[in-house]
Design an enzyme around this catalytic site. Structure first.
Site, mmCIF file in Angstrom:
data_model
loop_
_atom_site.group_PDB
_atom_site.id
_atom_site.type_symbol
_atom_site.label_atom_id
_atom_site.label_comp_id
_atom_site.label_asym_id
_atom_site.label_seq_id
_atom_site.Cartn_x
_atom_site.Cartn_y
_atom_site.Cartn_z
ATOM 1 C CG HIS A 143 -7.689 2.351 -14.630
ATOM 2 N ND1 HIS A 143 -8.067 2.819 -15.853
ATOM 3 C CD2 HIS A 143 -8.404 3.040 -13.711
ATOM 4 C CE1 HIS A 143 -8.991 3.774 -15.687
ATOM 5 N NE2 HIS A 143 -9.212 3.916 -14.392
ATOM 6 N N GLY A 154 -6.870 6.520 -14.092
ATOM 7 C CA GLY A 154 -8.002 7.287 -14.608
ATOM 8 C C GLY A 154 -8.195 8.594 -13.870
ATOM 9 C CG HIS A 212 0.147 -13.155 2.196
ATOM 10 N ND1 HIS A 212 0.829 -11.960 2.145
ATOM 11 C CD2 HIS A 212 -1.061 -12.868 2.736
ATOM 12 C CE1 HIS A 212 0.081 -11.000 2.645
ATOM 13 N NE2 HIS A 212 -1.083 -11.526 3.009
ATOM 14 N N GLY A 248 -6.620 5.323 -0.552
ATOM 15 C CA GLY A 248 -6.941 3.917 -0.780
ATOM 16 C C GLY A 248 -8.421 3.610 -0.678
ATOM 17 C CD GLU A 307 -3.243 1.039 1.770
ATOM 18 O OE1 GLU A 307 -4.058 1.973 1.690
ATOM 19 O OE2 GLU A 307 -3.488 -0.029 2.368
#
Length: 140
Positions: A107, A109, A90, A83, A64
């Site tokens: 992507h 956008g 894993h 997020g 992240e």
């Protein structure tokens, strides 16, 4: 041709880790390519789970962190990315050393971005594959 709309060097990128979970876990951004971001994280007592292997949650923090950093480089001035969703598979355990994550856009956008992050061990064997979906919002 680069996909980045913001410019940061590695020193600035790693300064952003100060006083965050990234700093606590030893995460470092090591490369900003034309369409990818690379970072590392040590596998040690900070990132272990009770069985002495890399904690899945630590892998998700690395994924992240890299995906979010990349997404924010790829968004327009006046916007930011946060997020929406992350998943992680894993694949292999790691007991020690350094893992390396590479975030690449799937992507980019106007309102959403999707990033794939592959985390590998020092032998370049896949440890975790993650997909991160980001919302593009007006900067606050």
């Amino acid at each position: 041709m680069t996909i980045w709309k913001q410019a940061l060097d590695l020193v600035q990128a790693n300064d952003m880790m100060k006083n965050t979970i990234g700093e606590t876990l030893g995460l470092m951004i090591t490369e900003i390519g034309v369409d990818y971001v690379v970072g590392t994280m040590p596998v040690d007592k900070r990132t272990h789970q009770p069985m002495g292997i890399l904690h899945g949650g630590a892998s998700v923090v690395l994924a992240e962190s890299l995906g979010s950093f990349a997404a924010n480089l790829a968004c327009d001035i006046g916007t930011a990315c946060v997020g929406l969703d992350i998943n992680a598979n894993h694949i292999r355990s790691v007991r020690s050393g350094l893992v390396t994550g590479v975030a690449r856009a799937v992507h980019v956008g106007r309102r959403t971005q999707v990033w794939e992050i592959r985390i590998a061990d020092e032998a370049d064997k896949t440890v975790c594959v993650s997909r991160l979906t980001m919302a593009v919002i007006d900067a606050v």
